[in-house]
Scaffold this motif. Structure first.
Motif, PDB file in Angstrom:
ATOM      1  N   SER A  54      39.487  55.534  31.490  1.00 58.68           N
ATOM      2  CA  SER A  54      38.269  55.758  32.275  1.00 58.68           C
ATOM      3  C   SER A  54      37.629  54.445  32.721  1.00 58.68           C
ATOM      4  N   ALA A  55      38.028  53.313  32.115  1.00 59.39           N
ATOM      5  CA  ALA A  55      37.501  52.011  32.518  1.00 59.39           C
ATOM      6  C   ALA A  55      38.249  51.437  33.715  1.00 59.39           C
ATOM      7  N   ILE A  56      39.373  52.047  34.080  1.00 57.56           N
ATOM      8  CA  ILE A  56      40.201  51.533  35.171  1.00 57.56           C
ATOM      9  C   ILE A  56      39.813  52.236  36.468  1.00 57.56           C
ATOM     10  N   ASP A  57      39.474  51.436  37.475  1.00 56.48           N
ATOM     11  CA  ASP A  57      39.156  51.982  38.790  1.00 56.48           C
ATOM     12  C   ASP A  57      40.433  52.303  39.551  1.00 56.48           C
ATOM     13  N   LEU A  70      45.007  45.336  37.404  1.00 53.83           N
ATOM     14  CA  LEU A  70      44.123  46.488  37.246  1.00 53.83           C
ATOM     15  C   LEU A  70      42.711  46.092  37.651  1.00 53.83           C
ATOM     16  N   LYS A  71      42.100  46.892  38.523  1.00 56.04           N
ATOM     17  CA  LYS A  71      40.693  46.685  38.877  1.00 56.04           C
ATOM     18  C   LYS A  71      39.888  47.630  38.008  1.00 56.04           C
ATOM     19  N   ASP A 120      33.886  48.158  36.197  1.00 56.31           N
ATOM     20  CA  ASP A 120      32.768  47.214  36.171  1.00 56.31           C
ATOM     21  C   ASP A 120      32.982  46.049  37.138  1.00 56.31           C
ATOM     22  N   GLY A 121      34.057  46.082  37.934  1.00 61.05           N
ATOM     23  CA  GLY A 121      34.323  45.056  38.941  1.00 61.05           C
ATOM     24  C   GLY A 121      35.296  43.986  38.486  1.00 61.05           C
ATOM     25  N   GLY A 122      35.602  43.918  37.210  1.00 58.90           N
ATOM     26  CA  GLY A 122      36.531  42.921  36.693  1.00 58.90           C
ATOM     27  C   GLY A 122      37.973  43.235  37.038  1.00 58.90           C
ATOM     28  N   ILE A 123      38.806  42.227  36.902  1.00 59.50           N
ATOM     29  CA  ILE A 123      40.241  42.384  37.142  1.00 59.50           C
ATOM     30  C   ILE A 123      40.965  41.860  35.910  1.00 59.50           C
ATOM     31  N   VAL A 124      41.957  42.614  35.428  1.00 60.71           N
ATOM     32  CA  VAL A 124      42.779  42.219  34.286  1.00 60.71           C
ATOM     33  C   VAL A 124      44.236  42.509  34.608  1.00 60.71           C
ATOM     34  N   GLU A 127      48.456  36.708  44.247  1.00 62.10           N
ATOM     35  CA  GLU A 127      47.405  37.722  44.288  1.00 62.10           C
ATOM     36  C   GLU A 127      46.323  37.312  43.281  1.00 62.10           C
ATOM     37  N   PRO A 128      45.071  37.666  43.531  1.00 60.36           N
ATOM     38  CA  PRO A 128      43.996  37.297  42.595  1.00 60.36           C
ATOM     39  C   PRO A 128      44.223  37.816  41.170  1.00 60.36           C
ATOM     40  N   TRP A 129      44.853  38.977  41.034  1.00 62.87           N
ATOM     41  CA  TRP A 129      45.054  39.547  39.701  1.00 62.87           C
ATOM     42  C   TRP A 129      46.067  38.752  38.866  1.00 62.87           C
ATOM     43  N   GLN A 130      46.893  37.916  39.513  1.00 58.73           N
ATOM     44  CA  GLN A 130      47.907  37.171  38.774  1.00 58.73           C
ATOM     45  C   GLN A 130      47.307  36.079  37.891  1.00 58.73           C
TER      46      GLN A 130
END
Length: 164
Positions: free
Chosen positions: A87-90, A127-128, A131-135, A104-107
């Motif tokens: 549920s935390a993953i957009d 993964l976006k 809360d707007g973060g990327i991991v 890519e920014p996520w790398q």
């Protein structure tokens, strides 16, 4: 009424117990060769090496299963020791374009788990988060994890704001 265990959609153990047997099996082959060739049999050396190899590999298997295992259920993604609720993953970000010059920014985002980056021989998946973060999630079979993770996130109800 008991809660049913969540369905496991994807799993990677990180390390396999059978690898502990490889060193002792090699020592057994050497022992058999020494017996067949009727040379001097190095009983102590072979037993010592078999035990030493098994012990070191046992430690590596424990560490691999603890820090490099992956499990995706219909409610959570566990990467090593870190558990992330789905549920935390957009959304799951697209794969890196191999023809692109830039990353890519996520790398360069933080890898999930307690390790400092994506473990060796694993590929990252962006993964976006809501809360707007990327991991980065990661796995050996990253294509299958991406497929299962995308499907699991798409199955979540739209209004699931359990994270906030």
């Amino acid at each position: 009424m008991t809660d049913a265990a969540p369905a496991v959609l994807f799993t990677e153990p990180g390390a396999r117990w059978r690898t502990i047997a490889y060193g002792p099996l090699l020592c057994l082959v050497v022992l058999i060769l020494e017996l067949v060739l009727r040379g001097e049999v190095h009983w102590f050396g072979l037993v010592f090496c078999a035990a030493l190899l098994a012990g070191f590999v046992w430690l590596q298997v424990i560490a691999g299963r603890r820090h490099v295992s992956v499990e995706l259920t219909d409610t959570t993604l566990r990467e090593g020791g870190e558990v992330l609720p789905l549920s935390a993953i957009d959304r799951v970000l697209p794969e890196r374009d191999e023809d692109a010059w830039d990353d890519e920014p996520w790398q360069s985002a933080r890898a999930l788990g307690e390790l400092t980056g994506v473990p060796r021989r694993r590929k990252g998946i962006g993964l976006k988060l809501r809360d707007g973060g990327i991991v980065q999630a990661w796995a050996r079979d990253h294509l299958r994890l991406r497929e299962e993770l995308t499907a699991a996130v798409d199955r979540l109800p739209e209004g699931d704001e359990e994270v906030r």
